[in-house]
Motif scaffolding. Structure first.
Motif, PDB file in Angstrom:
ATOM      1  N   GLY A   1      -1.818  17.409  62.405  1.00  0.00           N
ATOM      2  CA  GLY A   1      -0.445  18.296  62.936  1.00  0.00           C
ATOM      3  C   GLY A   1       0.069  18.739  61.918  1.00  0.00           C
ATOM      4  N   GLU A   2       0.563  19.590  62.077  1.00  0.00           N
ATOM      5  CA  GLU A   2       1.563  20.940  61.024  1.00  0.00           C
ATOM      6  C   GLU A   2       2.381  20.046  60.665  1.00  0.00           C
ATOM      7  N   LEU A   3       3.105  19.321  61.044  1.00  0.00           N
ATOM      8  CA  LEU A   3       4.777  18.714  60.513  1.00  0.00           C
ATOM      9  C   LEU A   3       3.715  18.047  59.380  1.00  0.00           C
ATOM     10  N   VAL A   4       2.732  16.548  60.026  1.00  0.00           N
ATOM     11  CA  VAL A   4       1.985  16.010  58.585  1.00  0.00           C
ATOM     12  C   VAL A   4       1.519  16.693  57.382  1.00  0.00           C
ATOM     13  N   ALA A   5       0.953  17.511  57.548  1.00  0.00           N
ATOM     14  CA  ALA A   5       0.498  19.057  56.413  1.00  0.00           C
ATOM     15  C   ALA A   5       1.367  18.908  55.685  1.00  0.00           C
ATOM     16  N   TRP A   6       2.274  19.514  56.481  1.00  0.00           N
ATOM     17  CA  TRP A   6       3.650  19.919  55.352  1.00  0.00           C
ATOM     18  C   TRP A   6       3.500  18.717  54.493  1.00  0.00           C
ATOM     19  N   MET A   7       4.657  17.896  55.157  1.00  0.00           N
ATOM     20  CA  MET A   7       4.581  16.276  54.612  1.00  0.00           C
ATOM     21  C   MET A   7       4.299  16.330  53.142  1.00  0.00           C
ATOM     22  N   ILE A   8       2.567  15.747  53.324  1.00  0.00           N
ATOM     23  CA  ILE A   8       1.740  15.460  52.488  1.00  0.00           C
ATOM     24  C   ILE A   8       1.648  16.272  51.562  1.00  0.00           C
ATOM     25  N   GLY A   9       1.601  18.039  52.395  1.00  0.00           N
ATOM     26  CA  GLY A   9       1.286  19.073  51.140  1.00  0.00           C
ATOM     27  C   GLY A   9       3.416  18.904  49.761  1.00  0.00           C
ATOM     28  N   TRP A  10       4.430  18.703  50.514  1.00  0.00           N
ATOM     29  CA  TRP A  10       5.400  18.693  49.898  1.00  0.00           C
ATOM     30  C   TRP A  10       4.894  17.127  49.355  1.00  0.00           C
ATOM     31  N   ASP A  11       4.393  16.590  48.976  1.00  0.00           N
ATOM     32  CA  ASP A  11       4.404  14.837  48.516  1.00  0.00           C
ATOM     33  C   ASP A  11       3.561  15.061  47.539  1.00  0.00           C
ATOM     34  N   LEU A  12       2.622  15.629  48.121  1.00  0.00           N
ATOM     35  CA  LEU A  12       1.309  16.226  46.189  1.00  0.00           C
ATOM     36  C   LEU A  12       1.875  17.451  45.608  1.00  0.00           C
ATOM     37  N   MET A  13       2.863  17.903  45.910  1.00  0.00           N
ATOM     38  CA  MET A  13       3.351  19.054  45.122  1.00  0.00           C
ATOM     39  C   MET A  13       4.712  18.264  44.166  1.00  0.00           C
ATOM     40  N   LEU A  14       5.464  16.523  44.639  1.00  0.00           N
ATOM     41  CA  LEU A  14       6.114  15.866  43.811  1.00  0.00           C
ATOM     42  C   LEU A  14       4.579  15.284  43.199  1.00  0.00           C
ATOM     43  N   GLU A  15       3.551  14.919  43.477  1.00  0.00           N
ATOM     44  CA  GLU A  15       2.153  13.944  43.096  1.00  0.00           C
ATOM     45  C   GLU A  15       2.106  14.907  41.776  1.00  0.00           C
ATOM     46  N   TYR A  16       1.931  15.830  41.291  1.00  0.00           N
ATOM     47  CA  TYR A  16       1.142  16.612  40.659  1.00  0.00           C
ATOM     48  C   TYR A  16       2.418  17.448  39.679  1.00  0.00           C
ATOM     49  N   GLY A  17       3.312  17.784  40.252  1.00  0.00           N
ATOM     50  CA  GLY A  17       4.091  18.100  39.130  1.00  0.00           C
ATOM     51  C   GLY A  17       5.052  17.230  38.082  1.00  0.00           C
ATOM     52  N   LEU A  18       5.372  15.932  38.902  1.00  0.00           N
ATOM     53  CA  LEU A  18       6.205  15.450  38.094  1.00  0.00           C
ATOM     54  C   LEU A  18       4.464  14.915  37.250  1.00  0.00           C
ATOM     55  N   ALA A  19       3.005  14.238  37.326  1.00  0.00           N
ATOM     56  CA  ALA A  19       2.434  13.776  36.702  1.00  0.00           C
ATOM     57  C   ALA A  19       2.058  14.959  35.687  1.00  0.00           C
ATOM     58  N   THR A  20       2.424  15.967  35.902  1.00  0.00           N
ATOM     59  CA  THR A  20       1.913  17.383  35.092  1.00  0.00           C
ATOM     60  C   THR A  20       3.127  17.443  33.591  1.00  0.00           C
ATOM     61  N   SER A  21       4.455  17.024  34.174  1.00  0.00           N
ATOM     62  CA  SER A  21       5.637  16.546  33.636  1.00  0.00           C
ATOM     63  C   SER A  21       5.431  15.696  32.322  1.00  0.00           C
ATOM     64  N   ALA A  22       4.951  14.426  32.901  1.00  0.00           N
ATOM     65  CA  ALA A  22       5.826  13.435  32.631  1.00  0.00           C
ATOM     66  C   ALA A  22       4.508  13.217  31.259  1.00  0.00           C
ATOM     67  N   VAL A  23       2.891  13.645  31.751  1.00  0.00           N
ATOM     68  CA  VAL A  23       2.286  13.828  30.751  1.00  0.00           C
ATOM     69  C   VAL A  23       2.411  14.430  29.374  1.00  0.00           C
ATOM     70  N   SER A  24       3.100  15.651  29.594  1.00  0.00           N
ATOM     71  CA  SER A  24       3.200  16.262  29.122  1.00  0.00           C
ATOM     72  C   SER A  24       3.675  16.023  27.703  1.00  0.00           C
ATOM     73  N   VAL A  25       5.121  15.393  28.038  1.00  0.00           N
ATOM     74  CA  VAL A  25       5.853  14.685  27.519  1.00  0.00           C
ATOM     75  C   VAL A  25       5.820  13.734  26.273  1.00  0.00           C
ATOM     76  N   GLY A  26       4.088  12.962  27.413  1.00  0.00           N
ATOM     77  CA  GLY A  26       3.827  11.929  26.384  1.00  0.00           C
ATOM     78  C   GLY A  26       2.469  12.447  25.045  1.00  0.00           C
ATOM     79  N   TRP A  27       1.899  13.948  25.899  1.00  0.00           N
ATOM     80  CA  TRP A  27       1.770  14.887  25.295  1.00  0.00           C
ATOM     81  C   TRP A  27       1.893  15.339  23.391  1.00  0.00           C
ATOM     82  N   SER A  28       3.718  15.390  23.924  1.00  0.00           N
ATOM     83  CA  SER A  28       4.062  15.695  22.976  1.00  0.00           C
ATOM     84  C   SER A  28       4.594  14.667  21.606  1.00  0.00           C
TER      85      SER A  28
END
Length: 465
Positions: A99-126
């Protein structure tokens, strides 16, 4: 209820195959290299030291447990990806089943997962990049080397290398997926060669006495380390985000998902066993380059330099693939009306979600540059474990709802394998800290506010109704 409305699977597949969409340019080896590119990075070059302090020499067992949790979930992902070859990963699969609500929440969750992963790894790369520069006698102005407050007692304003690597990779992704895949494949090949070099050289210096006691902190230490190093396997799910850009998704997506996970699991177990066999695990306290340390401890300084290069390339591919995965999830959510439509526009020349790619690159590049990101692994892990649990449940639901659906790849042992995936993931979640659970809860509450304030009313399904 409207919040549990689901999308029609046939309409989703038709939308993914409609003319004028994303270019289908990826093959099975591109997907395997994409998965390895996302997985082999911070986990193997940084987190192995932290995991060793938690589990001791039994860290290799922790990697096996984390890999098993991922393997059960990967089989479920493979069935979905081959059946519904549409961008958006678990968000798309949830929309068709839960359903839509569950899909939205997991999409919202993925935005956090991928976004923070890229930011965190960028700091390690630096950090690794600045270490490489210092080897040539070069150094950036101190104020441009880290986020404000990241280094106690040192005045810093901005992490310039972290922002620059995000912008360079964003530009690459916005120009085209074929070009990005070629660059990723080259970097992954070099990265694997570096890891294999460590295994071949390090094996000669293993002292079995360093493996005693093998499990100094008991099963609790092993499970806690497994919950932490689970971060090291995050990334294979990003392969499913490429579904609309794969030439033969029914065959190639399962190969890419399972193949990349299998290669990385073997590498992780070998590296962790050799590393703790060379250096007593207590010596990894406060060390952010444990693999290099093991080689220096063994007197193989020339190989340690190659490992630093491999770490830089490893983190580069992680940032590249995670940024790619996030843009495709946002693209899918925008196409469904849950996010502003501008985010799903496709560039007429490059055939990429150009605007969404640059929004992601700039926002999370600035986060990497301005925010000290000290403890992100657990917060990223809890979101991913939740996603893996959901995709396992969704496979069972879809089997019951649409038994007639053609499945190019079928997850074996349903419902036992999906149930094992949920059990492993939930078990690992219980070993995460209370602070992590609270932060995750706050993020989900914000997501609910955005859903009921914007997404629910602008949903394509709502407009259709």
């Amino acid at each position: 209820m409207s919040i549990f409305r689901t999308k029609n699977l046939d309409d989703m597949v038709a939308a993914g195959r409609a003319p004028g969409g994303l270019k289908k340019v990826l093959g099975p080896m591109d997907l395997i290299f994409m998965g390895i590119g996302a997985i082999v990075g911070t986990g193997i070059f940084v987190l192995t030291g932290t995991g060793a302090l938690t589990a001791g020499p039994a860290l290799s067992i922790s990697f096996v447990i984390a890999a098993l949790a991922c393997a059960f979930a990967a089989l479920c992902y493979a069935e979905f990806a081959s059946t519904v070859p549409v961008a958006g990963s678990i968000y798309t699969y949830s929309y068709a089943t839960l359903g839509e609500l569950v899909a939205w929440m997991i999409g919202w969750d993925l935005m956090l997962e991928y976004g923070l992963a890229t930011s965190a790894v960028s700091v390690g790369w630096s950090g690794y990049f600045q270490s490489l520069l210092s080897g040539f006698g070069l150094a950036l102005p101190t104020v441009l080397t880290a986020a404000p407050g990241a280094v106690p007692g040192v005045e810093t304003w901005f992490n310039l290398p972290a922002l620059l690597i995000m912008l360079v990779l964003t530009a690459m992704l916005s120009w085209g997926m074929r070009e990005s895949a070629r660059v990723n494949n080259i970097m992954v090949a070099i990265k694997i060669a570096v890891v294999l070099l460590f295994i071949l050289v390090g094996f000669r210096h293993v002292q079995p006495a360093n493996w005693q006691p093998f499990m100094p902190f008991g099963i609790s230490g092993v499970m806690s380390a497994a919950a932490l190093v689970f971060f090291a396997f995050i990334g294979f799910d990003a392969v499913t985000s490429a579904a609309e850009e794969v030439k033969r998704p029914e065959r190639d997506l399962p190969i890419g998902i399972i193949g990349s996970l299998a290669v990385c699991a073997i590498l992780y177990v070998l590296v962790s066993a050799i590393m703790t066999g060379i250096v007593p695990f207590q010596k990894f306290l406060g060390v952010d380059h444990p693999v290099s340390l093991a080689l220096q401890y063994a007197g193989e300084n020339w190989v340690a330099g190659f490992v630093d290069l491999g770490a830089i390339l490893g983190m580069t591919t992680v940032i590249l693939v995670m940024t790619y995965g996030q843009t495709r999830v946002i693209f899918a959510m925008s196409r469904d009306g849950l996010l502003p439509r501008k985010l799903s526009t496709i560039h007429p020349k490059h055939s990429t979600p150009f605007f969404a790619t640059w929004v992601v690159g700039i926002v999370f590049g600035l986060i990497a540059a301005m925010v000290p990101l000290n403890v992100l692994a657990e917060l990223i892990n809890i979101g991913t474990l939740a996603a893996f649990s959901l995709v396992s449940v969704a496979v069972v639901i879809l089997r019951k709802k649409r038994p007639d659906l053609h499945r190019a790849f079928r997850c074996p042992g349903v419902p036992v394998v999906p149930a094992l995936a949920v059990v492993f993931c939930v078990a690992l979640m219980t070993y995460l800290s209370k602070t992590t659970w609270i932060a995750f809860g706050i993020w989900l509450l914000i997501g609910l506010v955005v859903y009921f304030g914007y997404a629910r009313h602008n949903s394509a399904l709502n407009q259709k109704a």
